[in-house]
Design an enzyme around this catalytic site. Structure first.
Site, PDB file in Angstrom:
ATOM      1  N   ASN A  96       0.803  -1.229   0.000  1.00 35.13           N
ATOM      2  CA  ASN A  96       0.000   0.000   0.000  1.00 35.13           C
ATOM      3  C   ASN A  96       0.833   1.275   0.000  1.00 35.13           C
ATOM      4  O   ASN A  96       0.316   2.360   0.268  1.00 35.13           O
ATOM      5  CB  ASN A  96      -0.948   0.003   1.215  1.00 35.13           C
ATOM      6  CG  ASN A  96      -0.200   0.018   2.544  1.00 35.13           C
ATOM      7  OD1 ASN A  96       1.021  -0.120   2.585  1.00 35.13           O
ATOM      8  ND2 ASN A  96      -0.939   0.174   3.626  1.00 35.13           N
ATOM      9  N   PHE A  98       2.913   4.398  -1.624  1.00 36.07           N
ATOM     10  CA  PHE A  98       2.653   5.198  -2.826  1.00 36.07           C
ATOM     11  C   PHE A  98       3.369   6.536  -2.766  1.00 36.07           C
ATOM     12  O   PHE A  98       3.812   6.985  -1.700  1.00 36.07           O
ATOM     13  CB  PHE A  98       1.145   5.439  -2.993  1.00 36.07           C
ATOM     14  CG  PHE A  98       0.493   6.149  -1.821  1.00 36.07           C
ATOM     15  CD1 PHE A  98       0.646   7.516  -1.614  1.00 36.07           C
ATOM     16  CD2 PHE A  98      -0.303   5.450  -0.921  1.00 36.07           C
ATOM     17  CE1 PHE A  98       0.052   8.171  -0.546  1.00 36.07           C
ATOM     18  CE2 PHE A  98      -0.906   6.088   0.164  1.00 36.07           C
ATOM     19  CZ  PHE A  98      -0.730   7.450   0.347  1.00 36.07           C
ATOM     20  N   VAL A  99       3.454   7.167  -3.942  1.00 38.05           N
ATOM     21  CA  VAL A  99       3.806   8.584  -4.070  1.00 38.05           C
ATOM     22  C   VAL A  99       2.798   9.154  -5.046  1.00 38.05           C
ATOM     23  O   VAL A  99       2.590   8.590  -6.128  1.00 38.05           O
ATOM     24  CB  VAL A  99       5.241   8.787  -4.605  1.00 38.05           C
ATOM     25  CG1 VAL A  99       5.558  10.280  -4.701  1.00 38.05           C
ATOM     26  CG2 VAL A  99       6.261   8.080  -3.710  1.00 38.05           C
ATOM     27  N   HIS A 208       3.908   6.061  12.017  1.00 36.23           N
ATOM     28  CA  HIS A 208       3.267   5.018  12.824  1.00 36.23           C
ATOM     29  C   HIS A 208       4.242   3.840  12.883  1.00 36.23           C
ATOM     30  O   HIS A 208       5.374   3.955  12.437  1.00 36.23           O
ATOM     31  CB  HIS A 208       1.917   4.605  12.223  1.00 36.23           C
ATOM     32  CG  HIS A 208       1.933   4.367  10.744  1.00 36.23           C
ATOM     33  ND1 HIS A 208       1.819   5.393   9.816  1.00 36.23           N
ATOM     34  CD2 HIS A 208       2.067   3.241  10.004  1.00 36.23           C
ATOM     35  CE1 HIS A 208       1.864   4.900   8.591  1.00 36.23           C
ATOM     36  NE2 HIS A 208       2.022   3.592   8.669  1.00 36.23           N
ATOM     37  N   ASN A 209       3.826   2.727  13.464  1.00 35.10           N
ATOM     38  CA  ASN A 209       4.720   1.566  13.631  1.00 35.10           C
ATOM     39  C   ASN A 209       6.009   1.977  14.337  1.00 35.10           C
ATOM     40  O   ASN A 209       7.125   1.810  13.809  1.00 35.10           O
ATOM     41  CB  ASN A 209       5.044   0.918  12.282  1.00 35.10           C
ATOM     42  CG  ASN A 209       3.837   0.268  11.628  1.00 35.10           C
ATOM     43  OD1 ASN A 209       2.725   0.351  12.150  1.00 35.10           O
ATOM     44  ND2 ASN A 209       4.027  -0.367  10.501  1.00 35.10           N
ATOM     45  N   PRO A 241      -4.634   9.226   5.606  1.00 40.93           N
ATOM     46  CA  PRO A 241      -5.069   8.993   4.222  1.00 40.93           C
ATOM     47  C   PRO A 241      -6.323   8.137   4.129  1.00 40.93           C
ATOM     48  O   PRO A 241      -6.634   7.358   5.039  1.00 40.93           O
ATOM     49  CB  PRO A 241      -3.861   8.270   3.615  1.00 40.93           C
ATOM     50  CG  PRO A 241      -3.285   7.516   4.782  1.00 40.93           C
ATOM     51  CD  PRO A 241      -3.477   8.396   5.981  1.00 40.93           C
ATOM     52  N   GLY A 242      -7.027   8.292   2.982  1.00 40.13           N
ATOM     53  CA  GLY A 242      -8.203   7.483   2.703  1.00 40.13           C
ATOM     54  C   GLY A 242      -7.859   6.358   1.752  1.00 40.13           C
ATOM     55  O   GLY A 242      -7.355   5.315   2.152  1.00 40.13           O
ATOM     56  N   HIS A 265      -4.091   5.706  11.673  1.00 33.96           N
ATOM     57  CA  HIS A 265      -3.073   6.134  10.701  1.00 33.96           C
ATOM     58  C   HIS A 265      -3.629   6.112   9.285  1.00 33.96           C
ATOM     59  O   HIS A 265      -2.928   6.460   8.339  1.00 33.96           O
ATOM     60  CB  HIS A 265      -1.817   5.269  10.802  1.00 33.96           C
ATOM     61  CG  HIS A 265      -1.887   3.967  10.071  1.00 33.96           C
ATOM     62  ND1 HIS A 265      -2.835   3.022  10.329  1.00 33.96           N
ATOM     63  CD2 HIS A 265      -1.110   3.459   9.079  1.00 33.96           C
ATOM     64  CE1 HIS A 265      -2.643   1.983   9.535  1.00 33.96           C
ATOM     65  NE2 HIS A 265      -1.608   2.217   8.765  1.00 33.96           N
ATOM     66  N   ALA A 267      -7.497   4.925   6.687  1.00 33.74           N
ATOM     67  CA  ALA A 267      -8.858   4.406   6.646  1.00 33.74           C
ATOM     68  C   ALA A 267      -8.913   2.957   7.122  1.00 33.74           C
ATOM     69  O   ALA A 267      -9.877   2.533   7.763  1.00 33.74           O
ATOM     70  CB  ALA A 267      -9.412   4.500   5.222  1.00 33.74           C
TER      71      ALA A 267
END
Length: 338
Positions: A96, A98-99, A208-209, A241-242, A265, A267
Site C-alpha cells: 500500500n 505510494f507517491v 506510525h509503527n 489517508p483514505g 493512521h 482508513a
C-alpha cells in the site's frame, strides 16, 4: 496502540518500523494537475523507485547523514546492514505504499502551516524503513520471544526491558530505522520538488509503527507503541489517508489521554488482500479509477479503493481526537508494479 512500563514490544511496533506519511504543499493551482498529466506521470516514474528492485543508478543516488550513523557500528546486528540501506535510500516499498500528486484543500485558517484557506497542488508519500526496518523487526521479535517466553496465544507480546542490553539495542536500531524512513521521504520530496522547479510552501510528516517515550497525565513515563496508529498529541500535525479515490485529511491532534494521544493512521482495510483479489477484477478497478478522475501507475487489485473503509466514517468516529485542517485528494498515483 498500548503503553508499557520501561519495556518495548518489537511485535507491537511492527515490521515496517517508522512507516510514515509525508506531504509537501506547492503554490500551484489544482488545474496544473489536469493540464500536465503526462508530464507529472513521467516525473513520478523518473524520480521514484518501488519494491525490491534496484534503487537509483550510481550517478543519481543522493547521500544522507543517516547512512553515516554510528548506530550501524554500535549495534552488532546492524554492522552488515549499511550497504543495503545505502542502496534503498530514497525508495518506497510495495503493497500500500505510494507517491502521488493531488489537490490540497486548506479549510481551517488556524492551520499552523502558514497556508491561506484555498486549494494547492500537493505531493503525498507513504512508505517506511524498507529492508532495514524489516530485518530489525524480525530479529528482535525472535529474540524477545526467546528471552520472554509467554503462552503461545500471547507470544507476540514478548517484551525487552529497556534496562537490558537487548532492549537498548532494539531501541537504538528502531530509532535508526525510523530516521532512515524519514530520510527516504525527504529524498523523494526533494527529487520531485526539484523536478517541478518548485519549493514547497509547507510540509507535514507523521509516522506510525513506532514506540515513543511519553508521560501520562499522572506524570508516569511510559513507552507508547503505535502500530497502525499515529501521534495525535495536542497541537501535533499529521495526515490520515483514505484511498486512491477518497480524500486524506490534514489533522491537528487534541491530545486525548484516553486514546494515549493517538489517532488512526489511515482508513484501514475493508477487504483482505486475498478477498480483494478474489472479488475484484482489474477492468472493474480501472473503470472505478476513471470514474473518479484518478490516474494510476502500477498498483494491483489488492490495493483497489473498494478494498478500503469509508474514510469519512473513520474520521467521524475519531472527531474527538483530531481537528481537521484540510484535505488531500489524490489525482496521479504511483505504486509498485508495471
Amino acid at each position: 496502540m498500548l503503553a508499557t512500563d520501561n519495556a518495548v514490544i518489537p511485535y507491537a511496533v511492527g515490521v515496517d518500523i517508522g512507516c510514515r506519511m509525508a506531504l509537501s504543499v506547492f503554490a500551484l493551482p489544482p488545474k496544473f494537475l489536469s493540464q500536465r498529466v503526462q508530464e507529472l506521470q513521467k516525473l513520478l516514474l523518473d524520480n521514484t523507485r518501488f519494491g525490491n528492485r534496484t534503487g537509483f543508478d550510481r550517478g543519481k543516488k543522493l547521500g544522507h547523514e543517516v547512512l553515516e550513523s554510528d548506530t550501524f557500528q554500535a549495534v552488532p546486528f546492524l554492522r552488515n546492514k549499511q550497504a543495503t540501506a545505502a542502496e534503498q535510500i530514497g525508495t518506497s516499498g510495495s503493497g500500500n505504499h505510494f507517491v502521488e500528486f493531488g489537490v490540497v484543500d486548506i479549510t481551517d485558517p488556524t492551520n499552523e502551516m502558514g497556508l491561506a484557506v484555498g486549494q494547492y497542488v500537493g505531493l503525498l508519500s507513504h512508505s517506511g524503513s524498507r529492508g532495514l526496518g524489516a530485518s530489525v523487526a524480525n530479529h528482535y521479535t525472535k529474540l524477545a520471544m526467546e528471552n520472554c517466553q509467554l503462552p503461545n496465544e500471547a507470544k507476540h507480546l514478548a517484551w525487552l526491558g529497556l534496562d537490558s542490553e537487548l532492549g537498548q539495542e532494539y531501541w537504538a536500531a528502531m530509532t535508526l530505522a525510523g530516521d532512515f524512513a524519514s530520510a527516504c521521504h525527504h529524498q523523494i520530496h526533494h527529487r520531485l520538488a526539484k523536478a517541478l522547479g518548485e519549493r514547497p510552501l509547507a510540509k507535514v510528516e507523521n509516522h506510525h509503527n513506532f514506540a515513543w517515550k511519553e508521560r501520562m497525565a499522572d506524570g508516569r513515563e511510559v513507552i507508547v507503541h503505535r502500530k497502525g496508529a499515529t501521534p495525535a498529541g495536542r497541537g501535533v500535525l499529521g495526515i490520515i489517508p483514505g484511498s486512491m479515490t477518497a480524500p486524506g485529511f490534514i489533522v491537528r491532534g487534541r491530545g486525548v489521554a484516553e486514546s494515549l494521544g493517538s489517532a488512526s493512521h489511515g482508513a484501514g482495510r475493508l477487504m483482505s488482500r486475498t478477498r480483494a483479489k478474489q472479488e475484484l477484477g482489474e477492468a472493474q478497478v480501472r473503470q472505478y479509477l476513471r470514474d473518479h478522475d484518478v490516474v494510476l501507475q502500477g498498483g494491483g487489485v489488492d490495493e483497489a479503493p473498494m478494498a478500503y473503509k469509508d474514510i469519512h466514517a473513520v474520521m467521524q468516529s475519531q472527531q474527538e481526537l483530531v481537528d481537521v485542517l484540510g484535505s488531500f485528494t489524490p489525482k496521479i498515483v504511483r505504486m509498485d508494479g508495471a
